[in-house]
Design a protein around this motif. Structure first.
Motif, PDB file in Angstrom:
ATOM      1  N   ASP A 246       0.825  -1.219   0.000  1.00 26.53           N
ATOM      2  CA  ASP A 246       0.000   0.000   0.000  1.00 26.53           C
ATOM      3  C   ASP A 246       0.856   1.264   0.000  1.00 26.53           C
TER       4      ASP A 246
ATOM      5  N   GLY B 280     -14.716  -6.870  -1.000  1.00 25.13           N
ATOM      6  CA  GLY B 280     -15.161  -6.285   0.256  1.00 25.13           C
ATOM      7  C   GLY B 280     -15.117  -4.770   0.260  1.00 25.13           C
ATOM      8  N   GLY B 281     -14.819  -4.162  -0.893  1.00 27.78           N
ATOM      9  CA  GLY B 281     -14.798  -2.704  -0.966  1.00 27.78           C
ATOM     10  C   GLY B 281     -16.164  -2.187  -1.362  1.00 27.78           C
ATOM     11  N   LEU B 282     -16.192  -0.950  -1.882  1.00 24.65           N
ATOM     12  CA  LEU B 282     -17.465  -0.359  -2.256  1.00 24.65           C
ATOM     13  C   LEU B 282     -17.846  -0.710  -3.679  1.00 24.65           C
TER      14      LEU B 282
ATOM     15  N   GLY C 195     -15.934   3.869 -11.347  1.00 25.49           N
ATOM     16  CA  GLY C 195     -15.600   5.198 -10.852  1.00 25.49           C
ATOM     17  C   GLY C 195     -14.390   5.763 -11.571  1.00 25.49           C
TER      18      GLY C 195
ATOM     19  N   ARG D 149      -4.812   0.249  -6.367  1.00 25.95           N
ATOM     20  CA  ARG D 149      -5.299  -0.598  -5.287  1.00 25.95           C
ATOM     21  C   ARG D 149      -5.966  -1.860  -5.844  1.00 25.95           C
TER      22      ARG D 149
ATOM     23  N   LEU E  35     -16.572   0.653  -6.361  1.00 25.65           N
ATOM     24  CA  LEU E  35     -16.597   1.856  -7.196  1.00 25.65           C
ATOM     25  C   LEU E  35     -15.346   1.967  -8.044  1.00 25.65           C
TER      26      LEU E  35
ATOM     27  N   ASP F 235     -21.175  -0.087 -10.853  1.00 24.43           N
ATOM     28  CA  ASP F 235     -21.034   0.442  -9.500  1.00 24.43           C
ATOM     29  C   ASP F 235     -21.635  -0.538  -8.508  1.00 24.43           C
TER      30      ASP F 235
ATOM     31  N   GLU G 212      -7.329   4.313  -7.308  1.00 24.60           N
ATOM     32  CA  GLU G 212      -8.293   3.203  -7.372  1.00 24.60           C
ATOM     33  C   GLU G 212      -7.699   2.022  -8.143  1.00 24.60           C
TER      34      GLU G 212
ATOM     35  N   GLU H  72      -4.981  -5.507  -4.733  1.00 24.43           N
ATOM     36  CA  GLU H  72      -5.904  -6.390  -4.013  1.00 24.43           C
ATOM     37  C   GLU H  72      -6.405  -7.557  -4.840  1.00 24.43           C
TER      38      GLU H  72
END
Lengths: 123, 134
Positions: free
Chosen positions: B14, B100-102, B108, B50, B104, B94, B47, B54
């Motif tokens: 990260d 486990g994230g949003l 996005g 990440r 987006l 979306d 985004e 992930e």
């Protein structure tokens, strides 16, 4: 390990985020804040993000989690100082930070927390 | 289209996501992108970096400075050798998430740039290319 300092001001906690947060730092802040709310019985948390030039979905999610956790512990959260370019980007990203109270600066945020705490005492 | 400059950043932790944000910000400033456009591109890069970390078990970002007079642009290519995306159309929606994230990240990021392309082969990896013009 790096930590974001949490200051106590009366019955409120004040956090100023001044670094480009990596994910672990954000998670540590979540843990530290909830621990501090328990220890101090704080009624409100003010998070100043005016130095953040990027808020992505991870940091947005963290702000939302902090607000939800604090609410469960009887503390209000206000996020202050969001830069206009960050607000524009967040909405386009699809993250509206629903349920998070905001104010333009620290002073207005503190006023909001004080009014809210006074309201809850009367109730 | 002439590429003026190319740089690569490895994405393995990260802390590397922070490095990606800083490099993209610096190059966008050098190209005199508006503050809003800088912020949009840096957010999209965050985004996607990440995502690579992930879902792709890490990877790299290739940054290219493009010259297409009178425009100049920044192209970012995020590549990983992860499991790939089985259904790209679904992954762009979306709220769709496996991590486990949003959910987006992809959709996005697409809204924050001018050009967006995903190539993914299940079992081999994913390559996402975004470009922002100024």
């Amino acid at each position: 390990m790096d930590r974001i300092p949490i200051l106590r001001m009366g019955e409120f906690l004040l956090v100023t985020i001044q670094v480009d947060m990596h994910d672990q730092l954000a998670l540590t802040l979540q843990d530290d804040l909830t621990a501090q709310i328990t220890r101090t019985g704080a009624r409100g948390v003010l998070i100043d993000i005016s130095s953040l030039d990027v808020v992505d979905s991870f940091i947005g999610r963290m702000l939302g989690s902090i607000a939800s956790m604090a609410r469960l512990m009887n503390a209000e959260t206000v996020v202050v100082g969001m830069q206009p370019s960050v607000a524009i980007t967040l909405v386009e990203l699809g993250l509206t930070l629903h349920g998070i109270r905001t104010a333009l600066d620290v002073e207005k945020g503190m006023a909001l927390l004080r009014a809210s705490a006074a309201g809850r005492r009367r109730a | 289209m002439p590429v003026l400059k190319e740089e690569t950043v490895a994405i393995g932790s990260d802390a590397d996501v922070v490095l990606v944000r800083q490099l993209v910000r610096r190059r966008a400033q050098e190209l005199r992108f508006s503050l809003v456009d800088q912020t949009k591109l840096v957010t999209a890069a965050s985004e996607l970096a990440r995502n690579a970390l992930e879902h792709g078990r890490g990877g790299e970002m290739l940054l290219q400075v493009l010259q297409d007079p009178p425009r100049s642009g920044l192209r970012l290519v995020f590549a990983d050798q992860g499991p790939g995306i089985a259904n790209v159309e679904l992954a762009m929606k979306d709220g769709y998430t496996t991590g486990g994230g949003l959910g987006l990240g992809l959709g996005g990021a697409k809204r924050l740039v001018n050009e967006f392309a995903v190539e993914s082969t299940p079992g081999k990896g994913t390559r996402i290319t975004v470009t922002k013009w100024h």
